[in-house]
Write a protein that holds these residues in place. Structure first.
Motif, PDB file in Angstrom:
ATOM      1  N   ARG A 167       0.596  -0.824  -0.368  1.00 32.13           N
ATOM      2  CA  ARG A 167      -0.627  -0.035   0.288  1.00 32.13           C
ATOM      3  C   ARG A 167       1.276   1.330  -0.394  1.00 32.13           C
ATOM      4  O   ARG A 167       0.508   1.771  -0.277  1.00 32.13           O
ATOM      5  N   LYS A 168       1.870   1.145   0.584  1.00 31.84           N
ATOM      6  CA  LYS A 168       2.956   2.370   0.628  1.00 31.84           C
ATOM      7  C   LYS A 168       3.278   2.278  -1.293  1.00 31.84           C
ATOM      8  O   LYS A 168       3.554   3.550  -1.436  1.00 31.84           O
ATOM      9  N   ILE A 169       3.575   1.365  -1.356  1.00 28.57           N
ATOM     10  CA  ILE A 169       4.419   1.469  -2.483  1.00 28.57           C
ATOM     11  C   ILE A 169       3.581   1.639  -4.054  1.00 28.57           C
ATOM     12  O   ILE A 169       3.973   2.042  -4.569  1.00 28.57           O
ATOM     13  N   TYR A 170       1.887   1.082  -3.764  1.00 32.67           N
ATOM     14  CA  TYR A 170       1.413   1.898  -5.138  1.00 32.67           C
ATOM     15  C   TYR A 170      -0.181   2.747  -4.086  1.00 32.67           C
ATOM     16  O   TYR A 170      -0.678   1.630  -3.794  1.00 32.67           O
ATOM     17  N   PRO A 171       0.292   3.338  -3.968  1.00 27.79           N
ATOM     18  CA  PRO A 171      -0.636   3.789  -2.731  1.00 27.79           C
ATOM     19  C   PRO A 171      -2.389   4.198  -3.836  1.00 27.79           C
ATOM     20  O   PRO A 171      -2.772   5.286  -3.255  1.00 27.79           O
ATOM     21  N   THR A 172      -2.092   4.373  -5.311  1.00 27.67           N
ATOM     22  CA  THR A 172      -3.166   4.554  -6.463  1.00 27.67           C
ATOM     23  C   THR A 172      -4.285   3.190  -5.783  1.00 27.67           C
ATOM     24  O   THR A 172      -5.107   3.528  -6.530  1.00 27.67           O
ATOM     25  N   ARG A 173      -3.538   2.403  -6.092  1.00 30.79           N
ATOM     26  CA  ARG A 173      -4.159   0.859  -6.063  1.00 30.79           C
ATOM     27  C   ARG A 173      -5.297   0.099  -4.694  1.00 30.79           C
ATOM     28  O   ARG A 173      -4.929   0.974  -3.888  1.00 30.79           O
ATOM     29  N   ASN A 174      -5.819  -0.204  -5.461  1.00 34.65           N
ATOM     30  CA  ASN A 174      -6.781  -0.812  -4.309  1.00 34.65           C
ATOM     31  C   ASN A 174      -5.998  -1.830  -4.044  1.00 34.65           C
ATOM     32  O   ASN A 174      -6.933  -2.799  -4.781  1.00 34.65           O
ATOM     33  N   ILE A 175      -5.761  -1.917  -2.947  1.00 37.43           N
ATOM     34  CA  ILE A 175      -5.248  -3.233  -1.877  1.00 37.43           C
ATOM     35  C   ILE A 175      -5.100  -3.696  -0.998  1.00 37.43           C
ATOM     36  O   ILE A 175      -5.895  -2.632   0.188  1.00 37.43           O
ATOM     37  N   LEU A 176      -6.002  -4.980  -0.686  1.00 37.46           N
ATOM     38  CA  LEU A 176      -6.817  -5.376   0.480  1.00 37.46           C
ATOM     39  C   LEU A 176      -5.000  -6.472   1.428  1.00 37.46           C
ATOM     40  O   LEU A 176      -5.217  -7.371   0.732  1.00 37.46           O
ATOM     41  N   SER A 177      -4.444  -6.082   2.358  1.00 37.40           N
ATOM     42  CA  SER A 177      -2.995  -6.861   2.623  1.00 37.40           C
ATOM     43  C   SER A 177      -4.064  -7.682   4.110  1.00 37.40           C
ATOM     44  O   SER A 177      -4.299  -7.177   4.721  1.00 37.40           O
ATOM     45  N   LEU A 178      -3.630  -9.188   4.212  1.00 42.24           N
ATOM     46  CA  LEU A 178      -4.261 -10.226   4.896  1.00 42.24           C
ATOM     47  C   LEU A 178      -2.895 -10.234   5.677  1.00 42.24           C
ATOM     48  O   LEU A 178      -2.425 -10.697   5.003  1.00 42.24           O
ATOM     49  N   ARG A 179      -3.212 -10.584   7.747  1.00 42.62           N
ATOM     50  CA  ARG A 179      -2.141 -11.100   7.604  1.00 42.62           C
ATOM     51  C   ARG A 179      -2.560 -11.961   8.632  1.00 42.62           C
ATOM     52  O   ARG A 179      -3.095 -11.684   9.751  1.00 42.62           O
ATOM     53  N   GLU A 180      -2.101 -13.636   8.501  1.00 40.84           N
ATOM     54  CA  GLU A 180      -2.452 -13.978  10.181  1.00 40.84           C
ATOM     55  C   GLU A 180      -2.101 -13.954  11.659  1.00 40.84           C
ATOM     56  O   GLU A 180      -0.595 -13.284  11.572  1.00 40.84           O
ATOM     57  N   THR A 181      -2.755 -14.345  12.474  1.00 40.57           N
ATOM     58  CA  THR A 181      -2.912 -14.257  13.495  1.00 40.57           C
ATOM     59  C   THR A 181      -2.495 -14.937  14.383  1.00 40.57           C
ATOM     60  O   THR A 181      -3.480 -16.195  13.743  1.00 40.57           O
ATOM     61  N   GLU A 182      -2.350 -15.367  15.704  1.00 40.80           N
ATOM     62  CA  GLU A 182      -2.158 -16.392  16.875  1.00 40.80           C
ATOM     63  C   GLU A 182      -3.634 -16.642  16.906  1.00 40.80           C
ATOM     64  O   GLU A 182      -4.261 -17.597  17.759  1.00 40.80           O
ATOM     65  N   THR A 183      -4.675 -15.148  17.914  1.00 42.66           N
ATOM     66  CA  THR A 183      -5.932 -15.076  18.213  1.00 42.66           C
ATOM     67  C   THR A 183      -7.123 -14.627  16.958  1.00 42.66           C
ATOM     68  O   THR A 183      -6.500 -14.337  16.227  1.00 42.66           O
ATOM     69  N   VAL A 184      -8.356 -14.845  16.854  1.00 37.34           N
ATOM     70  CA  VAL A 184      -9.288 -14.716  16.782  1.00 37.34           C
ATOM     71  C   VAL A 184     -10.145 -13.645  17.743  1.00 37.34           C
ATOM     72  O   VAL A 184     -10.269 -13.497  18.434  1.00 37.34           O
TER      73      VAL A 184
END
Length: 56
Positions: free
Chosen positions: A27-44
Motif C-alpha cells: 500500500r505504500k509502494i502503490y498508493p493509488t492501487r486498491n489493495i487489501l493485505s491480510l495477515r494471519e494472527t495467533e488469536t481470533v
C-alpha cells in the motif's frame, strides 16, 4: 517475484494479498492501487462480529 506480478496487473483490478507478516508494504509502494493485505494472527478477535451473529 510477487512485486513483478503486481506490476503486470492492470491498475483497475483489485489486489488481495495474504501474508504471514506485513513485509511487502504494497500500500505504500502503490498508493493509488486498491489493495487489501491480510495477515494471519495467533488469536481470533471478536470485535468484527456482524449483527446477524449477535442475534443468534
Amino acid at each position: 517475484m510477487l512485486m513483478a506480478i503486481i506490476e503486470s496487473i492492470y491498475e483497475t483490478m483489485n489486489l488481495r494479498i495474504q501474508e504471514t507478516a506485513f513485509e511487502l508494504h504494497l500500500r505504500k509502494i502503490y498508493p493509488t492501487r486498491n489493495i487489501l493485505s491480510l495477515r494471519e494472527t495467533e488469536t481470533v478477535s471478536r470485535t468484527g462480529r456482524s449483527r446477524c451473529s449477535e442475534e443468534n
